[in-house]
Design a protein around this motif. Structure first.
Motif, PDB file in Angstrom:
ATOM      1  N   GLY A 102       1.006  -1.405   0.081  1.00 46.46           N
ATOM      2  CA  GLY A 102       0.115   0.217   0.052  1.00 46.46           C
ATOM      3  C   GLY A 102       0.827   1.230  -0.088  1.00 46.46           C
ATOM      4  N   ASP A 103       2.073   1.215   0.299  1.00 50.19           N
ATOM      5  CA  ASP A 103       2.995   2.454   0.141  1.00 50.19           C
ATOM      6  C   ASP A 103       3.108   3.080  -1.212  1.00 50.19           C
ATOM      7  OD1 ASP A 103       3.413   2.691   2.825  1.00 50.19           O
ATOM      8  OD2 ASP A 103       5.394   1.542   2.771  1.00 50.19           O
ATOM      9  N   THR A 104       3.548   4.144  -1.474  1.00 47.62           N
ATOM     10  CA  THR A 104       3.495   4.803  -2.683  1.00 47.62           C
ATOM     11  C   THR A 104       5.031   4.849  -3.429  1.00 47.62           C
ATOM     12  OG1 THR A 104       1.560   5.774  -2.541  1.00 47.62           O
ATOM     13  CG2 THR A 104       3.286   6.846  -3.931  1.00 47.62           C
ATOM     14  N   ALA A 105       5.283   4.584  -4.529  1.00 47.25           N
ATOM     15  CA  ALA A 105       6.572   4.868  -5.169  1.00 47.25           C
ATOM     16  C   ALA A 105       6.242   5.966  -6.189  1.00 47.25           C
ATOM     17  CB  ALA A 105       7.182   3.742  -5.652  1.00 47.25           C
ATOM     18  N   LEU A 106       6.988   6.865  -6.340  1.00 44.49           N
ATOM     19  CA  LEU A 106       6.928   7.918  -7.239  1.00 44.49           C
ATOM     20  C   LEU A 106       7.980   7.457  -8.452  1.00 44.49           C
ATOM     21  CD1 LEU A 106       7.077  11.207  -5.316  1.00 44.49           C
ATOM     22  CD2 LEU A 106       5.075   9.700  -5.943  1.00 44.49           C
ATOM     23  N   VAL A 107       7.169   7.320  -9.422  1.00 47.04           N
ATOM     24  CA  VAL A 107       7.963   7.056 -10.759  1.00 47.04           C
ATOM     25  C   VAL A 107       7.734   7.918 -12.093  1.00 47.04           C
ATOM     26  CG1 VAL A 107       8.213   4.589 -10.160  1.00 47.04           C
ATOM     27  CG2 VAL A 107       6.207   5.436 -11.657  1.00 47.04           C
ATOM     28  N   THR A 108       8.582   7.947 -12.956  1.00 47.77           N
ATOM     29  CA  THR A 108       8.349   9.064 -14.135  1.00 47.77           C
ATOM     30  C   THR A 108       7.181   8.066 -14.863  1.00 47.77           C
ATOM     31  OG1 THR A 108      10.389   7.853 -15.215  1.00 47.77           O
ATOM     32  CG2 THR A 108      10.482   9.954 -14.003  1.00 47.77           C
ATOM     33  N   TRP A 109       6.902   8.650 -15.794  1.00 55.45           N
ATOM     34  CA  TRP A 109       5.804   8.141 -16.575  1.00 55.45           C
ATOM     35  C   TRP A 109       6.102   8.440 -18.217  1.00 55.45           C
ATOM     36  CZ3 TRP A 109       3.099   6.698 -12.491  1.00 55.45           C
ATOM     37  CH2 TRP A 109       2.051   6.309 -12.617  1.00 55.45           C
ATOM     38  N   PRO A 110       6.925   7.454 -18.836  1.00 54.06           N
ATOM     39  CA  PRO A 110       7.153   6.098 -18.371  1.00 54.06           C
ATOM     40  C   PRO A 110       8.485   5.928 -17.579  1.00 54.06           C
ATOM     41  CG  PRO A 110       8.259   6.768 -20.692  1.00 54.06           C
ATOM     42  CD  PRO A 110       7.421   7.593 -20.106  1.00 54.06           C
ATOM     43  N   THR A 111       8.612   4.643 -17.198  1.00 52.41           N
ATOM     44  CA  THR A 111       9.981   4.313 -16.376  1.00 52.41           C
ATOM     45  C   THR A 111      10.513   2.856 -16.646  1.00 52.41           C
ATOM     46  OG1 THR A 111      10.713   4.562 -14.102  1.00 52.41           O
ATOM     47  CG2 THR A 111       8.542   3.253 -14.429  1.00 52.41           C
ATOM     48  N   TYR A 112      11.467   2.612 -16.172  1.00 51.33           N
ATOM     49  CA  TYR A 112      12.297   1.361 -16.331  1.00 51.33           C
ATOM     50  C   TYR A 112      11.276   0.243 -15.975  1.00 51.33           C
ATOM     51  CZ  TYR A 112      15.606  -2.659 -15.891  1.00 51.33           C
ATOM     52  OH  TYR A 112      16.391  -3.641 -15.778  1.00 51.33           O
ATOM     53  N   LEU A 113      11.057  -0.614 -16.810  1.00 54.30           N
ATOM     54  CA  LEU A 113      10.084  -1.777 -16.572  1.00 54.30           C
ATOM     55  C   LEU A 113      10.763  -2.684 -15.660  1.00 54.30           C
ATOM     56  CD1 LEU A 113       7.888  -3.846 -17.268  1.00 54.30           C
ATOM     57  CD2 LEU A 113       8.831  -4.700 -19.238  1.00 54.30           C
ATOM     58  N   GLY A 114      11.962  -2.650 -15.690  1.00 50.31           N
ATOM     59  CA  GLY A 114      12.649  -3.765 -14.653  1.00 50.31           C
ATOM     60  C   GLY A 114      12.449  -3.321 -13.338  1.00 50.31           C
TER      61      GLY A 114
ATOM     62  N   TYR B  24       6.503  -6.213  -3.829  1.00 52.56           N
ATOM     63  CA  TYR B  24       6.235  -5.471  -2.562  1.00 52.56           C
ATOM     64  C   TYR B  24       4.901  -4.709  -2.314  1.00 52.56           C
ATOM     65  CZ  TYR B  24      10.777  -7.306  -2.510  1.00 52.56           C
ATOM     66  OH  TYR B  24      11.836  -8.195  -2.787  1.00 52.56           O
ATOM     67  N   GLU B  25       4.043  -4.865  -3.270  1.00 55.00           N
ATOM     68  CA  GLU B  25       2.698  -4.485  -3.579  1.00 55.00           C
ATOM     69  C   GLU B  25       2.504  -2.859  -3.118  1.00 55.00           C
ATOM     70  OE1 GLU B  25      -0.121  -7.680  -1.695  1.00 55.00           O
ATOM     71  OE2 GLU B  25       1.829  -8.171  -0.543  1.00 55.00           O
TER      72      GLU B  25
ATOM     73  N   ALA C 279      -1.637  12.884   1.084  1.00 54.86           N
ATOM     74  CA  ALA C 279      -3.135  12.651   0.841  1.00 54.86           C
ATOM     75  C   ALA C 279      -3.403  11.371   0.251  1.00 54.86           C
ATOM     76  CB  ALA C 279      -3.878  13.677   0.618  1.00 54.86           C
ATOM     77  N   ALA C 280      -2.859  11.167  -0.943  1.00 53.67           N
ATOM     78  CA  ALA C 280      -3.305  10.189  -1.782  1.00 53.67           C
ATOM     79  C   ALA C 280      -2.669   8.768  -1.294  1.00 53.67           C
ATOM     80  CB  ALA C 280      -2.671  10.636  -3.371  1.00 53.67           C
ATOM     81  N   ALA C 281      -1.485   8.927  -0.968  1.00 60.18           N
ATOM     82  CA  ALA C 281      -0.791   7.863  -0.259  1.00 60.18           C
ATOM     83  C   ALA C 281      -1.645   7.251   0.954  1.00 60.18           C
ATOM     84  CB  ALA C 281       0.687   8.144  -0.125  1.00 60.18           C
ATOM     85  N   ALA C 282      -1.943   8.215   1.649  1.00 59.06           N
ATOM     86  CA  ALA C 282      -2.690   7.889   2.924  1.00 59.06           C
ATOM     87  C   ALA C 282      -4.092   7.273   2.566  1.00 59.06           C
ATOM     88  CB  ALA C 282      -2.736   9.172   3.831  1.00 59.06           C
ATOM     89  N   ALA C 283      -4.689   7.593   1.431  1.00 56.99           N
ATOM     90  CA  ALA C 283      -6.012   7.074   1.169  1.00 56.99           C
ATOM     91  C   ALA C 283      -5.881   5.616   0.481  1.00 56.99           C
ATOM     92  CB  ALA C 283      -6.646   7.890   0.225  1.00 56.99           C
ATOM     93  N   ALA C 284      -4.673   5.293   0.177  1.00 56.28           N
ATOM     94  CA  ALA C 284      -4.507   4.014  -0.386  1.00 56.28           C
ATOM     95  C   ALA C 284      -3.971   3.086   0.972  1.00 56.28           C
ATOM     96  CB  ALA C 284      -3.282   3.979  -1.520  1.00 56.28           C
ATOM     97  N   GLY C 285      -3.935   3.795   2.079  1.00 49.64           N
ATOM     98  CA  GLY C 285      -3.403   2.867   3.242  1.00 49.64           C
ATOM     99  C   GLY C 285      -1.750   2.928   3.606  1.00 49.64           C
ATOM    100  N   GLY C 286      -1.221   3.696   2.926  1.00 49.83           N
ATOM    101  CA  GLY C 286       0.407   3.897   3.075  1.00 49.83           C
ATOM    102  C   GLY C 286       0.919   5.100   2.932  1.00 49.83           C
TER     103      GLY C 286
END
Length: 399
Positions: A115-127, A135-136, A156-163
């Motif tokens: 439920g934690d949030t990772a910030l990534v570029t759009w697009p990013t490395y598939l690997g 790790y969900e 706020a968005a991260a907290a709403a997702a539970g992480g």
């Protein structure tokens, strides 16, 4: 199958790994796999390195268990290389991994709870997405050139997702898949945002040495160290690799980070595979000392020519409405097709009708968007492949 952990449902086959199977078909012209040209490997230097290790006093220790941190002379050599990039550190800040992919897996394990949030570029490395998915996490969008959400909105968005928001991941030099490089100002902006969010930054530097044009930009970690006063105060974790320069098959990568992070990674290594292969680390150290800089120059000369050939062929053949990146280095050109074009469907036709392979771009988007994009790799694309393959692909788009 009912007994499997929930995380297993997020483990999916890599579209790129599947496409690599096409390389076994001799009539396929492939721009798919982002892999180095084996004809350019420093085979003599690597052969000499293994021979000298196995024929010398270090043979026993090279075939024995190794400390989990990695082979000390190699770590010291890497610390010296990081120093040249503006990162003052020592061997205690270097952790050896089985390729940088293992580093991404370990860092995902270290930071992400479900439920934690990772910030990534759009697009990013598939690997990276594959490594983190186990790790969900949820993903949110990172835009280095501006337009990010406010820190409060991210939280706020991260907290709403539970992480919580845990880190920002990016490839700042010749990114996989876009080939783009972040400016100094953009790197500072990423650090500014990370500071406001109080999160880590994972800097994937797999392609950094492969610059063909222009001046190099300081690594994010170097900027971070200058701002914070030392690597021990930095929030940036630098992931490096020998795979694109010397050999991917030897599987030697590293993390440069504050000691407190390295200590945690060592515990993971002890529980996972104890250590990366001893003999590969010893041989890599000897080969790197002998030929690293010369090998970089060799690759730059070869890959620059191939990049220029690919860009010239795109310019000469692609129809109106198709655009592409013009990378200063690395291995990739990112192509944007007209809206409504589906690159996955195009790939099916391309392989069947034109015998040309590429990677559909949606694989690199955390949300599966970007269906009108594709990635071309030029490292294996010799003159004949480009002169035959790009016109075939362009003909499909025109027709």
């Amino acid at each position: 199958m009912d007994l499997l952990a929930s995380r297993s449902s997020r483990m999916k086959a890599s579209e790129i790994r599947e496409l690599l199977k096409l390389l076994d078909q001799p009539d396929i012209i492939s721009f798919a796999g982002g892999i180095p040209d084996p004809a350019l490997f420093p085979t003599e230097a690597i052969s000499d390195a293994y021979a000298s290790v196995l024929g010398g006093a270090e043979a026993g220790s090279a075939l024995q268990y190794q400390v989990s941190e990695g082979y000390l002379p190699l770590r010291r050599w890497l610390a010296g290389q990081m120093g040249k990039l503006g990162v003052a550190c020592d061997e205690h800040n270097i952790f050896i991994t089985s390729g940088s992919q293992q580093a991404l897996d370990y860092l995902g394990k270290l930071f992400l709870s479900p439920g934690d949030t990772a910030l990534v570029t759009w697009p990013t490395y598939l690997g990276a997405l594959q490594a983190f998915n186990a790790y969900e996490p949820r993903y949110d969008r990172l835009t280095p050139d501006g337009g990010n959400m406010t820190p409060a909105a991210y939280h706020a968005a991260a907290a709403a997702a539970g992480g919580k928001v845990k880190f920002a991941y990016l490839v700042p030099d010749f990114a996989n898949p876009t080939g783009e490089t972040l400016s100094f100002r953009q790197r500072e902006a990423v650090l500014d945002l990370a500071g406001e969010l109080d999160i880590a930054v994972i800097e994937d530097a797999a392609y950094r040495a492969l610059r063909y044009d222009g001046e190099g930009v300081a690594p994010i970690l170097a900027i971070d160290c200058a701002r914070s006063g030392s690597i021990e105060n930095a929030r940036t974790l630098y992931c490096g690799s020998f795979s694109k320069i010397l050999s991917p098959g030897m599987r030697v990568g590293w993390v440069c980070a504050p000691r407190r992070v390295v200590e945690r990674l060592v515990l993971m290594k002890q529980a996972s595979d104890l250590h990366s292969p001893s003999i590969n680390q010893v041989a890599m150290h000897r080969a790197a000392e002998a030929v690293f800089d010369r090998q970089v120059e060799k690759l730059i000369g070869a890959y620059r020519e191939r990049r220029d050939g690919l860009l010239g062929a795109l310019e000469a053949n692609m129809p109106e409405g198709v655009t592409w990146s013009r990378p200063d280095g690395g291995m990739f050109v990112w192509v944007t097709l007209p809206e409504g074009t589906d690159a996955t469907a195009l790939l099916t036709r391309s392989v069947k009708e034109a015998r040309v392979a590429f990677v559909p771009g949606n694989a690199f988007f955390a949300d599966g968007s970007g269906r009108n994009t594709l990635r071309l790799s030029f490292t294996l694309a010799d003159k004949r492949a480009v002169e035959e393959g790009i016109p075939r692909l362009a003909a499909l788009l025109k027709g």
